[in-house]
Design a protein around this motif. Structure first.
Motif: not given
Length: 209
Positions: A50, A92-93, A62, A96, A66, A59
């Motif tokens: 992240a 996580a994605t 995130v 993002v 997550t 990051g």
């Protein structure tokens, strides 16, 4: 489970085996404290992913979110669909994705900075950082990544930063296997064009597929 989301994982922690990790998630349904083992095993990795995409501040947010979302939704985790590591990268994605504009702005800023550590070697595929780390990439490569579609960038960076295979990327993103291949192919073509015909993903993509 205490407050594991605010603490750094112990030094030397390594990800646990896929089957063991899935068993820990199942066990955490009855014993929530067990989920701390998942955090300890994977937080540093997810945080690194992240942060490379969004920078250290976003990051960190995130990464923490997550594991919070994973903990809250652990009863829905299906080990037949994805390993725990892949599942976490998928969460996580998706998080993002809420920072798309910030990610693109960061990449464009790195493009304006000019060549980074790879310097003049940026045009040579075998010397470009195979991880395509959004945190360390500068110059034309950063600009090329910024110009990818969101879907292409997700696939590219899950392969580059997370070292996921195509099947794992498909599971993480919830898309068909063939979609992963087509998105990665388009991303590869666009990067080649932007970098004057070279392919900075060549070394990375050997062994994937």
């Amino acid at each position: 489970m205490g407050d594991p989301l605010t603490a750094d994982p112990p030094d030397g922690v390594r990800p646990i085996r896929t089957d063991d990790a899935a068993a820990v998630v199942r066990a955490s349904l009855d014993d929530p404290e067990r989920f701390g083992e998942i955090f300890d095993a994977y937080f540093a990795e997810i945080h690194g992913y992240a942060s490379r995409r969004l920078g250290p501040d976003a990051g960190a947010d995130v990464a923490s979110q997550t594991f919070l979302e994973a903990f809250r939704g652990r009863q829905r985790y299906d080990p037949s669909r994805a390993g725990v590591r892949t599942w976490l990268y998928g969460i996580a994605t998706k998080l993002v994705a809420k920072h798309r504009r910030s990610e693109v702005r960061g990449l464009r800023a790195r493009e304006r900075l000019g060549p980074g550590p790879v310097g003049a070697a940026e045009g040579h595929a075998d010397q470009v950082d195979a991880r395509v780390s959004a945190q360390g990439v500068r110059g034309r490569l950063a600009g090329a990544i910024a110009r990818l579609s969101a879907g292409e960038r997700d696939v590219l960076l899950l392969v580059a930063l997370a070292d996921l295979g195509h099947q794992e990327v498909a599971a993480a993103l919830g898309v068909p296997y063939g979609t992963v291949g087509s998105r990665l192919s388009r991303a590869r073509k666009k990067l080649r064009t932007s970098l004057g015909g070279t392919n900075p993903m060549r070394d990375l993509e050997n062994g994937h597929g």
